[in-house]
Design a protein around this motif. Structure first.
Motif, PDB file in Angstrom:
ATOM      1  N   ASN A  12       1.708  29.210 -44.757  1.00  0.00           N
ATOM      2  CA  ASN A  12       1.806  27.802 -44.358  1.00  0.00           C
ATOM      3  C   ASN A  12       3.246  27.384 -44.076  1.00  0.00           C
ATOM      4  O   ASN A  12       3.521  26.673 -43.105  1.00  0.00           O
ATOM      5  CB  ASN A  12       1.214  26.906 -45.439  1.00  0.00           C
ATOM      6  CG  ASN A  12      -0.275  27.128 -45.640  1.00  0.00           C
ATOM      7  OD1 ASN A  12      -0.944  27.705 -44.782  1.00  0.00           O
ATOM      8  ND2 ASN A  12      -0.806  26.678 -46.764  1.00  0.00           N
ATOM      9  N   ARG A  13       4.155  27.826 -44.923  1.00  0.00           N
ATOM     10  CA  ARG A  13       5.561  27.448 -44.770  1.00  0.00           C
ATOM     11  C   ARG A  13       6.145  27.967 -43.453  1.00  0.00           C
ATOM     12  O   ARG A  13       6.979  27.312 -42.822  1.00  0.00           O
ATOM     13  CB  ARG A  13       6.363  27.996 -45.954  1.00  0.00           C
ATOM     14  CG  ARG A  13       7.832  27.577 -45.954  1.00  0.00           C
ATOM     15  CD  ARG A  13       8.511  27.950 -47.243  1.00  0.00           C
ATOM     16  NE  ARG A  13       8.556  29.388 -47.474  1.00  0.00           N
ATOM     17  CZ  ARG A  13       7.864  30.026 -48.414  1.00  0.00           C
ATOM     18  NH1 ARG A  13       7.071  29.345 -49.231  1.00  0.00           N
ATOM     19  NH2 ARG A  13       7.962  31.329 -48.562  1.00  0.00           N
ATOM     20  N   ASN A  14       5.672  29.127 -43.022  1.00  0.00           N
ATOM     21  CA  ASN A  14       6.171  29.722 -41.778  1.00  0.00           C
ATOM     22  C   ASN A  14       5.298  29.392 -40.572  1.00  0.00           C
ATOM     23  O   ASN A  14       5.491  29.960 -39.493  1.00  0.00           O
ATOM     24  CB  ASN A  14       6.267  31.247 -41.947  1.00  0.00           C
ATOM     25  CG  ASN A  14       7.397  31.655 -42.857  1.00  0.00           C
ATOM     26  OD1 ASN A  14       8.552  31.699 -42.449  1.00  0.00           O
ATOM     27  ND2 ASN A  14       7.071  31.941 -44.121  1.00  0.00           N
ATOM     28  N   GLU A  15       4.354  28.462 -40.776  1.00  0.00           N
ATOM     29  CA  GLU A  15       3.458  28.009 -39.707  1.00  0.00           C
ATOM     30  C   GLU A  15       2.849  29.190 -38.961  1.00  0.00           C
ATOM     31  O   GLU A  15       2.920  29.289 -37.729  1.00  0.00           O
ATOM     32  CB  GLU A  15       4.206  27.076 -38.748  1.00  0.00           C
ATOM     33  CG  GLU A  15       4.706  25.806 -39.414  1.00  0.00           C
ATOM     34  CD  GLU A  15       5.304  24.806 -38.440  1.00  0.00           C
ATOM     35  OE1 GLU A  15       5.292  25.072 -37.234  1.00  0.00           O
ATOM     36  OE2 GLU A  15       5.778  23.759 -38.903  1.00  0.00           O
ATOM     37  N   ALA A  16       2.262  30.097 -39.715  1.00  0.00           N
ATOM     38  CA  ALA A  16       1.670  31.303 -39.137  1.00  0.00           C
ATOM     39  C   ALA A  16       0.505  30.965 -38.221  1.00  0.00           C
ATOM     40  O   ALA A  16      -0.173  29.946 -38.386  1.00  0.00           O
ATOM     41  CB  ALA A  16       1.206  32.238 -40.255  1.00  0.00           C
ATOM     42  N   ASP A  17       0.281  31.823 -37.252  1.00  0.00           N
ATOM     43  CA  ASP A  17      -0.848  31.677 -36.330  1.00  0.00           C
ATOM     44  C   ASP A  17      -2.050  32.492 -36.790  1.00  0.00           C
ATOM     45  O   ASP A  17      -3.171  32.242 -36.347  1.00  0.00           O
ATOM     46  CB  ASP A  17      -0.432  32.130 -34.929  1.00  0.00           C
ATOM     47  CG  ASP A  17       0.659  31.253 -34.359  1.00  0.00           C
ATOM     48  OD1 ASP A  17       0.321  30.179 -33.834  1.00  0.00           O
ATOM     49  OD2 ASP A  17       1.840  31.626 -34.440  1.00  0.00           O
ATOM     50  N   LEU A  18      -1.821  33.471 -37.653  1.00  0.00           N
ATOM     51  CA  LEU A  18      -2.909  34.309 -38.158  1.00  0.00           C
ATOM     52  C   LEU A  18      -2.509  34.887 -39.508  1.00  0.00           C
ATOM     53  O   LEU A  18      -1.384  35.356 -39.688  1.00  0.00           O
ATOM     54  CB  LEU A  18      -3.214  35.451 -37.175  1.00  0.00           C
ATOM     55  CG  LEU A  18      -4.372  36.390 -37.539  1.00  0.00           C
ATOM     56  CD1 LEU A  18      -5.702  35.632 -37.545  1.00  0.00           C
ATOM     57  CD2 LEU A  18      -4.442  37.560 -36.573  1.00  0.00           C
ATOM     58  N   PHE A  19      -3.445  34.837 -40.450  1.00  0.00           N
ATOM     59  CA  PHE A  19      -3.237  35.392 -41.795  1.00  0.00           C
ATOM     60  C   PHE A  19      -4.234  36.524 -41.989  1.00  0.00           C
ATOM     61  O   PHE A  19      -5.446  36.334 -41.819  1.00  0.00           O
ATOM     62  CB  PHE A  19      -3.458  34.300 -42.847  1.00  0.00           C
ATOM     63  CG  PHE A  19      -3.280  34.755 -44.273  1.00  0.00           C
ATOM     64  CD1 PHE A  19      -2.032  34.801 -44.857  1.00  0.00           C
ATOM     65  CD2 PHE A  19      -4.383  35.130 -45.035  1.00  0.00           C
ATOM     66  CE1 PHE A  19      -1.868  35.208 -46.179  1.00  0.00           C
ATOM     67  CE2 PHE A  19      -4.234  35.534 -46.354  1.00  0.00           C
ATOM     68  CZ  PHE A  19      -2.974  35.575 -46.933  1.00  0.00           C
ATOM     69  N   VAL A  20      -3.724  37.709 -42.329  1.00  0.00           N
ATOM     70  CA  VAL A  20      -4.575  38.894 -42.478  1.00  0.00           C
ATOM     71  C   VAL A  20      -4.356  39.482 -43.867  1.00  0.00           C
ATOM     72  O   VAL A  20      -3.277  39.996 -44.167  1.00  0.00           O
ATOM     73  CB  VAL A  20      -4.258  39.952 -41.397  1.00  0.00           C
ATOM     74  CG1 VAL A  20      -5.145  41.176 -41.576  1.00  0.00           C
ATOM     75  CG2 VAL A  20      -4.425  39.367 -39.997  1.00  0.00           C
ATOM     76  N   SER A  21      -5.376  39.398 -44.705  1.00  0.00           N
ATOM     77  CA  SER A  21      -5.304  39.937 -46.063  1.00  0.00           C
ATOM     78  C   SER A  21      -6.069  41.261 -46.101  1.00  0.00           C
ATOM     79  O   SER A  21      -7.234  41.326 -45.698  1.00  0.00           O
ATOM     80  CB  SER A  21      -5.912  38.937 -47.052  1.00  0.00           C
ATOM     81  OG  SER A  21      -5.667  39.345 -48.382  1.00  0.00           O
ATOM     82  N   ILE A  22      -5.412  42.312 -46.581  1.00  0.00           N
ATOM     83  CA  ILE A  22      -5.970  43.664 -46.496  1.00  0.00           C
ATOM     84  C   ILE A  22      -6.283  44.191 -47.898  1.00  0.00           C
ATOM     85  O   ILE A  22      -5.417  44.188 -48.782  1.00  0.00           O
ATOM     86  CB  ILE A  22      -4.999  44.593 -45.753  1.00  0.00           C
ATOM     87  CG1 ILE A  22      -4.768  44.051 -44.326  1.00  0.00           C
ATOM     88  CG2 ILE A  22      -5.541  46.025 -45.707  1.00  0.00           C
ATOM     89  CD1 ILE A  22      -3.729  44.810 -43.533  1.00  0.00           C
ATOM     90  N   HIS A  23      -7.520  44.661 -48.064  1.00  0.00           N
ATOM     91  CA  HIS A  23      -8.013  45.101 -49.371  1.00  0.00           C
ATOM     92  C   HIS A  23      -8.817  46.393 -49.243  1.00  0.00           C
ATOM     93  O   HIS A  23      -9.087  46.871 -48.142  1.00  0.00           O
ATOM     94  CB  HIS A  23      -8.913  44.015 -49.979  1.00  0.00           C
ATOM     95  CG  HIS A  23      -8.193  42.758 -50.347  1.00  0.00           C
ATOM     96  ND1 HIS A  23      -7.920  42.408 -51.646  1.00  0.00           N
ATOM     97  CD2 HIS A  23      -7.671  41.771 -49.572  1.00  0.00           C
ATOM     98  CE1 HIS A  23      -7.266  41.260 -51.660  1.00  0.00           C
ATOM     99  NE2 HIS A  23      -7.100  40.851 -50.407  1.00  0.00           N
ATOM    100  N   ALA A  24      -9.191  46.936 -50.398  1.00  0.00           N
ATOM    101  CA  ALA A  24     -10.152  48.038 -50.468  1.00  0.00           C
ATOM    102  C   ALA A  24     -11.258  47.607 -51.418  1.00  0.00           C
ATOM    103  O   ALA A  24     -11.013  46.901 -52.395  1.00  0.00           O
ATOM    104  CB  ALA A  24      -9.485  49.319 -50.957  1.00  0.00           C
ATOM    105  N   ASN A  25     -12.460  48.011 -51.127  1.00  0.00           N
ATOM    106  CA  ASN A  25     -13.636  47.544 -51.848  1.00  0.00           C
ATOM    107  C   ASN A  25     -14.011  48.490 -52.997  1.00  0.00           C
ATOM    108  O   ASN A  25     -13.494  49.603 -53.101  1.00  0.00           O
ATOM    109  CB  ASN A  25     -14.813  47.420 -50.878  1.00  0.00           C
ATOM    110  CG  ASN A  25     -15.685  46.222 -51.175  1.00  0.00           C
ATOM    111  OD1 ASN A  25     -15.758  45.777 -52.317  1.00  0.00           O
ATOM    112  ND2 ASN A  25     -16.348  45.703 -50.163  1.00  0.00           N
ATOM    113  N   ALA A  26     -14.946  48.058 -53.825  1.00  0.00           N
ATOM    114  CA  ALA A  26     -15.502  48.891 -54.893  1.00  0.00           C
ATOM    115  C   ALA A  26     -16.915  48.424 -55.173  1.00  0.00           C
ATOM    116  O   ALA A  26     -17.252  47.271 -54.947  1.00  0.00           O
ATOM    117  CB  ALA A  26     -14.648  48.808 -56.155  1.00  0.00           C
ATOM    118  N   SER A  27     -17.730  49.330 -55.647  1.00  0.00           N
ATOM    119  CA  SER A  27     -19.133  49.006 -55.938  1.00  0.00           C
ATOM    120  C   SER A  27     -19.601  49.825 -57.128  1.00  0.00           C
ATOM    121  O   SER A  27     -19.128  50.953 -57.346  1.00  0.00           O
ATOM    122  CB  SER A  27     -20.001  49.324 -54.706  1.00  0.00           C
ATOM    123  OG  SER A  27     -21.369  49.232 -55.018  1.00  0.00           O
TER     124      SER A  27
END
Length: 369
Positions: free
Chosen positions: A98-113
């Protein structure tokens, strides 16, 4: 305060703060900014496999995505929420964007089950969970806030184990849902078609890391670290590279679509309108292949440009030089040219123009049918 009162307050916040900000973003002509968020970190290991931890796997993938963007799309500004094994609170990640007025936010994860047979990629956007499994994924990722001091203050009394909490804050992302869904669709398309991973689809769920972002935002689950085969893939150099390349390509496609859309929506002056009325067939819609981009002009008489059969066209757009090849009115022909170019330019991609103006490839395809 009862539940109805809470929802009413959210709608007020949504109307007063979020919608005006969305309008501001649409008019902003500044540099396109992407914030890459490697999930977990530090004392928060994330999901654990038989020999690896989510926080380490996703940091490598995230940094590789940033490397691809900086090398091939230097006009995009890349920011990270973390670049090392540090613990970053979820609300702080949103603050960075938000502070950098981003145009796209991409959060990268790995799943588990609990099942070691589950595998594949899926991409989430902020919203109400549609299934119990979506809720479980969100609750698992959100549980990290219990490692933060005074987390109740930062997340307004949110309980990561309460399904009712998700109903209230899921309303916050409605202003950006359409664009978020498009970014998510492009990501899953690349995972499916380029990285050859199982496509588990685009889904909605209540992720705290997406909650307070004031821009289109997605959360990517790159695979199941609980599956022995997929854990091995996630930890291999090739696996990380394929996944990072797929995410990069999706970001690039999204960026090109948003840029073309902004160009289409830009009001024309009276002079431009008059000129457009007298334009002839030289301004027909056509496709080209963008080979690469650079901050300094390259010598196209040398390799790898010289390995191509025909001359390369150079255009200076802003501070950057872009290199285009081929000019055809048929998308199928453009695909053939792209395939030919990929031997020397693996990241070559198709762009479309109407006269001198860039337009989305989708619009061009529809227009020439």
């Amino acid at each position: 305060m009862n539940r109805l009162q809470k929802i009413s307050i959210i709608y007020v916040i949504f109307s007063v703060f979020i919608l005006p900000y969305a309008a501001h973003c649409a008019e902003d002509e500044d540099q396109f900014v992407v914030v890459l968020d490697a999930g977990h970190g530090g004392k928060d290991s994330g999901a654990r496999g038989s020999f690896s931890m989510e926080k380490d796997v996703v940091l490598d993938i995230t940094k590789q995505v940033g490397h691809y963007i900086q090398n091939h799309l230097p006009e995009i500004r890349v920011l990270y929420t973390r670049e090392d094994d540090s613990f970053v609170k979820l609300f702080k990640r949103a603050e960075i964007a938000n502070r950098n007025e981003a145009d796209l936010f991409v959060s990268i994860h790995a799943n588990a089950s609990p099942s070691n047979r589950a595998f594949g990629t899926e991409t989430f956007v902020m919203g109400l969970h549609k299934t119990e499994s979506n809720l479980e994924v969100a609750q698992k990722e959100n549980a990290v806030i219990t490692l933060e001091e005074n987390y109740e203050e930062h997340y307004e009394g949110y309980d990561p184990h309460s399904a009712e909490s998700y109903i209230i804050f899921s309303l916050m992302q409605n202003a950006f849902l359409e664009q978020s869904l498009r970014a998510a669709e492009l990501t899953q398309k690349e995972f499916r078609e380029r990285a050859r991973r199982k496509d588990r689809g685009v889904k909605q769920a209540g992720f705290l890391v997406l909650w307070k972002t004031t821009m289109p935002s997605i959360l990517i689950e790159t695979g199941f670290i609980s599956n022995s085969n997929e854990e091995a893939y996630l930890n291999s150099d090739q696996g990380k590279d394929y996944l990072a390349s797929a995410i990069f390509r999706a970001i690039r496609s999204y960026y090109e679509e948003m840029k073309a859309q902004k160009a289409e929506e830009k009001p024309q002056s009276e002079k431009q309108i008059a000129q457009s009325e007298t334009q002839n067939k030289s301004n027909d819609i056509y496709f080209m292949v963008q080979l690469t981009a650079s901050s300094q002009m390259a010598d196209t008489a040398k390799a790898p440009f010289s390995n191509l059969d025909d001359p390369v066209e150079i255009q200076k757009i802003g501070k950057y030089y872009k290199y285009f090849y081929g000019k055809v009115n048929n998308y199928k022909e453009a695909k053939k040219i792209q395939k030919h170019c990929e031997t020397h330019f693996p990241d070559a991609f198709i762009v479309a123009f109407e006269g001198d103006n860039p337009i989305s490839v989708q619009k061009a395809i529809k227009s020439v049918q």
